[in-house]
Write an enzyme that holds these catalytic residues in place. Structure first.
Site, PDB file in Angstrom:
ATOM      1  N   ASP A  22       0.823  -1.209   0.000  1.00 40.43           N
ATOM      2  CA  ASP A  22       0.000   0.000   0.000  1.00 40.43           C
ATOM      3  C   ASP A  22       0.860   1.264   0.000  1.00 40.43           C
ATOM      4  OD1 ASP A  22      -2.380   1.376  -0.017  1.00 40.43           O
ATOM      5  OD2 ASP A  22      -2.646   1.290   2.158  1.00 40.43           O
ATOM      6  N   GLY A  23       0.290   2.339  -0.548  1.00 37.72           N
ATOM      7  CA  GLY A  23       0.920   3.663  -0.468  1.00 37.72           C
ATOM      8  C   GLY A  23       1.507   4.172  -1.767  1.00 37.72           C
ATOM      9  N   HIS A  39       2.480   3.555  -8.901  1.00 38.85           N
ATOM     10  CA  HIS A  39       2.294   2.125  -9.209  1.00 38.85           C
ATOM     11  C   HIS A  39       3.475   1.614 -10.024  1.00 38.85           C
ATOM     12  CE1 HIS A  39      -1.602   2.339  -7.475  1.00 38.85           C
ATOM     13  NE2 HIS A  39      -2.143   3.054  -8.433  1.00 38.85           N
ATOM     14  N   LEU A 133      10.474 -20.648  -4.702  1.00 41.23           N
ATOM     15  CA  LEU A 133       9.462 -19.765  -4.109  1.00 41.23           C
ATOM     16  C   LEU A 133       8.136 -19.845  -4.862  1.00 41.23           C
ATOM     17  CD1 LEU A 133       8.701 -17.317  -2.209  1.00 41.23           C
ATOM     18  CD2 LEU A 133       9.527 -15.833  -4.039  1.00 41.23           C
TER      19      LEU A 133
HETATM   20  C1  IPE Z   1      -5.533  -2.631  -0.197  1.00 43.82           C
HETATM   21  O1  IPE Z   1      -5.174  -1.298  -0.349  1.00 43.82           O
HETATM   22  C2  IPE Z   1      -5.472  -3.322  -1.512  1.00 43.82           C
HETATM   23  C3  IPE Z   1      -4.147  -3.451  -2.113  1.00 43.82           C
HETATM   24  C4  IPE Z   1      -3.016  -3.079  -1.595  1.00 43.82           C
HETATM   25  C5  IPE Z   1      -4.133  -4.077  -3.383  1.00 43.82           C
HETATM   26  P1  IPE Z   1      -6.262  -0.150  -0.509  1.00 43.82           P
HETATM   27  O2  IPE Z   1      -5.515   1.121  -0.625  1.00 43.82           O
HETATM   28  O3  IPE Z   1      -7.214  -0.471  -1.594  1.00 43.82           O
HETATM   29  O4  IPE Z   1      -7.045  -0.256   0.871  1.00 43.82           O
HETATM   30  P2  IPE Z   1      -7.875   0.845   1.677  1.00 43.82           P
HETATM   31  O5  IPE Z   1      -8.914   1.373   0.740  1.00 43.82           O
HETATM   32  O6  IPE Z   1      -6.927   1.906   2.099  1.00 43.82           O
HETATM   33  O7  IPE Z   1      -8.440   0.107   2.849  1.00 43.82           O
HETATM   34  C1  IPE Z   2      -1.533   0.289  -3.348  1.00 45.31           C
HETATM   35  O1  IPE Z   2      -1.334   1.655  -3.368  1.00 45.31           O
HETATM   36  C2  IPE Z   2      -1.760  -0.294  -4.716  1.00 45.31           C
HETATM   37  C3  IPE Z   2      -3.162  -0.639  -5.001  1.00 45.31           C
HETATM   38  C4  IPE Z   2      -4.147  -0.601  -4.178  1.00 45.31           C
HETATM   39  C5  IPE Z   2      -3.452  -1.053  -6.371  1.00 45.31           C
HETATM   40  P1  IPE Z   2      -2.543   2.670  -3.388  1.00 45.31           P
HETATM   41  O2  IPE Z   2      -2.904   2.927  -4.799  1.00 45.31           O
HETATM   42  O3  IPE Z   2      -3.647   2.205  -2.517  1.00 45.31           O
HETATM   43  O4  IPE Z   2      -1.867   3.963  -2.772  1.00 45.31           O
HETATM   44  P2  IPE Z   2      -2.481   4.918  -1.653  1.00 45.31           P
HETATM   45  O5  IPE Z   2      -2.866   4.060  -0.506  1.00 45.31           O
HETATM   46  O6  IPE Z   2      -3.650   5.606  -2.279  1.00 45.31           O
HETATM   47  O7  IPE Z   2      -1.367   5.844  -1.318  1.00 45.31           O
HETATM   48 MG    MG Z   3      -4.063   2.408  -0.551  1.00 43.32          MG
END
Ligand code: IPE
Ligand code: IPE
Ligand code: MG
Length: 251
Positions: A22-23, A39, A133
């Site tokens: 995430d992030g 991404h 793996l």
């Molecule tokens: C969870 O992240 C899904 C993935 C990392 C693929 P999100 O960014 O979608 O989750 P929320 O919305 O913050 O809970």
């Molecule tokens: C995780 O990063 C990747 C996916 C959910 C596809 P995010 O796209 O959720 O990035 P943030 O959380 O908005 O920063």
């Molecule tokens: Mg996210």
């Protein structure tokens, strides 16, 4: 070997690590860039972490790449992510084979565009003979989707007389999950400072150790993974027992 890597006890590695990557979006926006830029850079982290897990001899790595709920993001971001997924898979198959890594996918892949499904199918076939793996990509995945699907399949099998409801137990339920071929994750990592599970492996994470870090996914590298593993190795996993019981007869 780095000093952190040297601190890892090779006898106590988690068999299965699951990561909520995430992030990416915030990482990009903090740099004044478009979310897709995040991404794109997230793929470098995937490469580094997969390599780190393969080098350590981890058995299973599950990466949450796209949730069922992520379909509700703007079309521009969803389309960009699908293209990135296909390009990455295409470019990485050779490296996966060189490193003896077997690719698996869990999730509602019927939701994916046809070209992505095809690419994934080929990549899974091309890596199916590998014995190192197991890399499990959670794509268009959510735990509630998985559990509903499992319940439906069990109900159908009961209706057809294939199973007697009285015999349903945890082993049978496990066979109906997308993760039936994998052990439960022992360590679950979420990056970016969010403290939630977001519909990821709700059943399978029952006794996983949870590790949260503020590092955004595009900045997450092997050293961060090693820190998480070292933290995991310092925990006492009791599975409902007392500490004294665990020390008398370690699991
Ligand atoms: C969870 O992240 C899904 C993935 C990392 C693929 P999100 O960014 O979608 O989750 P929320 O919305 O913050 O809970
Ligand atoms: C995780 O990063 C990747 C996916 C959910 C596809 P995010 O796209 O959720 O990035 P943030 O959380 O908005 O920063
Ligand atoms: Mg996210």
């Amino acid at each position: 070997m780095t000093s952190l890597e040297a601190k890892i006890d090779r006898q106590k590695l988690p068999r299965h690590i699951a990561i909520i990557m995430d992030g990416n979006g915030r990482w990009a926006q903090e740099k004044g860039q478009d979310r897709l830029y995040g991404h794109f850079h997230g793929v470098e982290s995937v490469r580094d972490i997969v390599e780190g897990c393969a080098e350590l001899g981890i058995g299973y790595l599950t990466l949450y790449a796209f949730s069922t709920e992520n379909w509700d993001r703007p079309a521009y971001e969803v389309d960009g992510l699908m293209e990135l997924l296909v390009d990455t898979i295409r470019n990485e198959v050779e490296t996966l084979n060189r490193n003896n890594i077997k690719l698996h996918v869990i999730g509602d892949t019927n939701m994916l565009p046809e070209y992505a499904r095809q690419e994934l199918k080929e990549a899974m076939e091309m890596t199916s003979h590998n014995t190192g793996l197991n890399l499990v990509m959670a794509l268009s995945y959510s735990s509630r989707w998985e559990l509903v699907k499992a319940v439906k399949s069990i109900a159908e099998d009961v209706k057809e007389g294939k199973i007697d409801p009285a015999t349903i137990n945890q082993d049978i339920l496990q066979k109906y999950l997308c993760t039936s071929d994998f052990p439960d994750p022992e360590l679950m990592i979420r990056t970016s400072g969010e403290y939630r599970i977001s519909n990821f492996l709700l059943y399978q994470l029952a006794y996983a150790e949870l590790y949260f870090t503020n590092v955004r996914w595009p900045d997450f590298r092997k050293e961060n993974l090693f820190e998480a593993i070292i933290d995991f190795q310092q925990r006492e996993r009791r599975f409902g027992k007392t500490s004294a019981q665990i020390q008398e007869a370690p699991l």
